[in-house]
Enzyme design. Structure first.
Site, PDB file in Angstrom:
ATOM      1  N   ASP A 228       0.834  -1.203   0.000  1.00  0.00           N
ATOM      2  CA  ASP A 228       0.000   0.000   0.000  1.00  0.00           C
ATOM      3  C   ASP A 228       0.870   1.255   0.000  1.00  0.00           C
ATOM      4  OD1 ASP A 228      -1.965   1.897   0.222  1.00  0.00           O
ATOM      5  OD2 ASP A 228      -2.568   1.378   2.264  1.00  0.00           O
TER       6      ASP A 228
ATOM      7  N   LYS B  87       1.493   7.935   0.489  1.00  0.00           N
ATOM      8  CA  LYS B  87       1.848   7.963   1.910  1.00  0.00           C
ATOM      9  C   LYS B  87       3.200   8.637   2.118  1.00  0.00           C
ATOM     10  CE  LYS B  87      -0.395   3.645   3.371  1.00  0.00           C
ATOM     11  NZ  LYS B  87      -1.288   4.223   4.382  1.00  0.00           N
TER      12      LYS B  87
ATOM     13  N   ASP C  11      -5.727   6.440  -0.741  1.00  0.00           N
ATOM     14  CA  ASP C  11      -5.113   5.642   0.328  1.00  0.00           C
ATOM     15  C   ASP C  11      -6.168   4.923   1.168  1.00  0.00           C
ATOM     16  OD1 ASP C  11      -3.121   4.559   1.836  1.00  0.00           O
ATOM     17  OD2 ASP C  11      -2.664   6.377   2.982  1.00  0.00           O
TER      18      ASP C  11
ATOM     19  N   GLU D 251      -7.977   2.560   0.298  1.00  0.00           N
ATOM     20  CA  GLU D 251      -8.202   1.559  -0.748  1.00  0.00           C
ATOM     21  C   GLU D 251      -8.771   0.255  -0.206  1.00  0.00           C
ATOM     22  OE1 GLU D 251      -5.473   1.857   0.839  1.00  0.00           O
ATOM     23  OE2 GLU D 251      -4.972  -0.216   1.281  1.00  0.00           O
TER      24      GLU D 251
ATOM     25  N   ARG E 142     -11.062  -0.425   1.955  1.00  0.00           N
ATOM     26  CA  ARG E 142     -12.519  -0.507   2.004  1.00  0.00           C
ATOM     27  C   ARG E 142     -13.105  -0.686   0.606  1.00  0.00           C
ATOM     28  NH1 ARG E 142     -12.680   5.159   4.966  1.00  0.00           N
ATOM     29  NH2 ARG E 142     -10.675   4.281   5.599  1.00  0.00           N
TER      30      ARG E 142
HETATM   31  N1  BES Z   1      -3.389   0.207   5.135  1.00  0.00           N
HETATM   32  C1  BES Z   1      -3.779   1.477   5.613  1.00  0.00           C
HETATM   33  C2  BES Z   1      -4.063   1.476   7.100  1.00  0.00           C
HETATM   34  C3  BES Z   1      -2.872   1.315   7.993  1.00  0.00           C
HETATM   35  C4  BES Z   1      -2.094   2.401   8.302  1.00  0.00           C
HETATM   36  C5  BES Z   1      -2.579   0.093   8.522  1.00  0.00           C
HETATM   37  C6  BES Z   1      -1.017   2.247   9.142  1.00  0.00           C
HETATM   38  C7  BES Z   1      -1.516  -0.052   9.357  1.00  0.00           C
HETATM   39  C8  BES Z   1      -0.732   1.024   9.684  1.00  0.00           C
HETATM   40  C9  BES Z   1      -5.042   1.940   4.907  1.00  0.00           C
HETATM   41  O1  BES Z   1      -5.144   1.555   3.592  1.00  0.00           O
HETATM   42  C10 BES Z   1      -5.019   3.429   4.926  1.00  0.00           C
HETATM   43  O2  BES Z   1      -4.140   3.979   4.346  1.00  0.00           O
HETATM   44  N2  BES Z   1      -5.978   4.037   5.596  1.00  0.00           N
HETATM   45  C11 BES Z   1      -6.036   5.444   5.698  1.00  0.00           C
HETATM   46  C12 BES Z   1      -7.454   5.869   5.472  1.00  0.00           C
HETATM   47  C13 BES Z   1      -7.630   7.347   5.309  1.00  0.00           C
HETATM   48  C14 BES Z   1      -6.956   7.831   4.046  1.00  0.00           C
HETATM   49  C15 BES Z   1      -9.104   7.671   5.273  1.00  0.00           C
HETATM   50  C16 BES Z   1      -5.564   5.827   7.079  1.00  0.00           C
HETATM   51  O3  BES Z   1      -5.854   5.099   8.041  1.00  0.00           O
HETATM   52  O4  BES Z   1      -4.864   6.823   7.198  1.00  0.00           O
HETATM   53 ZN    ZN Z   2      -4.194  -0.177   3.105  1.00  0.00          ZN
HETATM   54 MN    MN Z   3      -4.131   2.846   2.284  1.00  0.00          MN
END
Ligand code: BES
Ligand code: ZN
Ligand code: MN
Length: 501
Positions: free
Chosen positions: A274, A281, A351, A353, A355
């Site tokens: 990711d 990120k 990001d 993604e 969901r």
């Molecule tokens: N895979 C990430 C969530 C994540 C972040 C897992 C850090 C483990 C450690 C997910 O895809 C993500 O990026 N979520 C975002 C959502 C936001 C953009 C609404 C998040 O949690 O920042």
């Molecule tokens: Zn993710």
């Molecule tokens: Mn993500």
């Protein structure tokens, strides 16, 4: 590592180490020790009488006295107060035993399991916890280390678990078998996750699932890009289109003979890497994002164990697998996509993604008419912010199901904490130009992610486990080395083993 069961009196060959334990304030060592090795018992007794050992938590007394009969060394562990004894403490101490044996380069170990019993822990449970923990603690991800000289492979060769009652032989052997199957599934899951994203892209993950299904003689179907497009799985397509790696939808089916008992669907997020996509990120910690397929890996691990345990259940495992990259074909923020169930989604943040791919997979899972639908995903950073690596964020629409899962987690040490899915939370992700947005204000991030998933669930019994905080540890822990933990495998297997529809 060989783990066997022995009964008192069968300790013919001398081990390198004999491990026993004692609770705080006990005036004499465990009586079982006398049966196994009277000299060890006397040494332990003297240690207690001379106040060299009090049984405090974390205490360790060791002796190399030549009079010892069944081992060259005795280690007596202090377990603390009996009424504070717990499964998790048992796990930590057993992991400590293995680590001690490895550090001292000991090859053969006897463990007096019955001296660890007390409080909530009886023989049948300890008979599973001890070997399961030994196997988990033994796991290393070291296949890419070339200088093995710097990393001497200190391997414990043989561990014998000592018990008194030969009448229990069958149940003890069964517990050992089950424990090793479960631990093997956990370690397999950890391995899939720890493998870097260049080695374990969606196609490789699918190949691993196919191989597990072949070994376990159950069904495996992999949908590739063409079929995913044909099914109009807009979420999976959109996330994968920025990567050269084609998406794969893994569908595993175990136990068709048990269909009558009702179907359980398990869904796992399989983002093999990711980057965040165009909403990229920050580079700090990004290397960890290979663990964004922990949910998918757990589902594969669970099916592996379920088939080996011959669980009398019909289980469908579904894992949407993609790589989230910002390539030239990538989706853009603002794109509006149509999902498998027909709903439209505005992609506010590429990001968010997980969901998107889970939404399609959950909606697809409904075709199996599951009695229970459970998804696992490293879904939100917010969950890790809330719970650190200490708890799974648990949500859903069925209180009874949530409670069963929560209880299973108390047993396995994968603790869950429920968060509310009140209707008001939907306002945060309600769309303006589409039905739903894939990201909201950022507030209540773990809940709004689950609210998004809820839009794609019609099942009356659905639970969602956000494992973002628990699927990975940044430092070595008693039974987890730095890296993937395999969280989700044991809790769901515990849940499945007690399942009655
Ligand atoms: N895979 C990430 C969530 C994540 C972040 C897992 C850090 C483990 C450690 C997910 O895809 C993500 O990026 N979520 C975002 C959502 C936001 C953009 C609404 C998040 O949690 O920042
Ligand atoms: Zn993710
Ligand atoms: Mn993500």
């Amino acid at each position: 590592m060989d783990i066997t069961i022995k009964f008192y009196g069968e300790t013919k060959s001398k081990a390198d180490l004999l491990v026993a334990a004692s609770f705080q304030g006990e005036k004499t060592p465990p009586a079982a020790l006398r049966t196994v090795d009277s000299a060890a018992f006397e040494l332990a007794k003297a240690a207690i009488q001379k106040k060299r050992f009090s049984g405090k938590e974390g205490e360790q007394f060791s002796s190399y006295d030549g009079s010892l009969k069944v081992a060259n060394e005795l280690v007596l562990l202090g377990l603390g107060k009996k009424n504070g004894w717990s499964r998790e403490k048992l796990r930590k101490r057993i992991a400590g035993v293995l680590s001690y044996a490895k550090c001292q380069d000991l090859k053969t170990v006897y463990i007096l399991v019955e001296s660890f019993l007390g409080g909530p822990i009886r023989t049948d449970e300890a008979a599973e916890i001890v070997p399961e923990t030994l196997d988990r603690a033994d796991y290393r991800f070291d296949k890419y280390l070339s200088k093995k000289d710097d990393n001497p492979k200190r391997e414990v060769k043989q561990i014998a678990l000592l018990y008194s009652k030969k009448s229990q032989k069958n149940s003890l052997e069964k517990a050992l078998r089950c424990a090793r199957i479960v631990a093997d599934a956990v370690n397999f899951t950890r391995h899939l996750i720890n493998e870097p994203a260049n080695v374990m892209p969606p196609r490789q993950l699918a190949a691993q699932a196919r191989e597990i299904a072949r070994q376990g003689k159950f069904r495996c179907q992999i949908l590739g890009p063409a079929e995913i497009k044909k099914h109009k799985m807009g979420g999976i397509i959109a996330v994968s289109q920025g990567s050269h790696e084609p998406p794969q939808l893994i569908i595993l089916e175990y136990g068709t003979a048990h269909k009558k008992a009702g179907t359980i669907c398990l869904v796992g997020k399989g983002v093999t890497f990711d980057t965040g996509g165009i909403s990229i990120k920050p580079s700090r910690d990004m290397e960890k994002m290979k663990y964004d397929m922990s949910g998918a890996a757990a589902v594969i691990g669970i099916l592996k164990a379920a088939s080996r345990l011959k669980l009398p259940l019909h289980i469908i495992g579904i894992a949407p697998c993609v790589e989230n990259m910002p390539g030239g074909g990538a989706q853009r923020p603002g794109d509006i996509i149509k999902m498998y169930n027909g709903k439209s989604v505005e992609v506010i943040n590429t990001d968010a993604e997980g969901r998107l791919i889970l939404a399609d997979a959950l909606a697809y899972a409904e075709r199996f008419k599951p009695k229970a639908l459970i998804d696992m995903a490293t879904l939100t950073g917010a969950c890790a912010v809330t719970f650190a690596d200490k708890a799974i964020g648990l949500m859903g629409n069925d209180h009874a199901l949530i409670e069963r899962i929560r209880k299973a987690g108390e047993t396995t040490g994968e603790r869950c904490w429920e968060l509310p899915l009140w209707d008001e939370y939907f306002e945060i992700i309600k769309g303006h130009h589409s039905d739903i947005m894939n990201a909201g204000s950022g507030y209540g991030g773990t809940i709004t992610a689950a609210m998004f998933l809820k839009e794609f669930v019609t099942s009356k019994s659905w639970a969602h486990l956000d494992i973002a905080g628990t699927a990975w540890v940044d430092s070595n822990k008693p039974y987890n080395t730095r890296g993937a933990t395999g969280v989700g495998v044991r809790i769901i297997l515990e849940f499945l083993r007690h399942w009655k529809s």
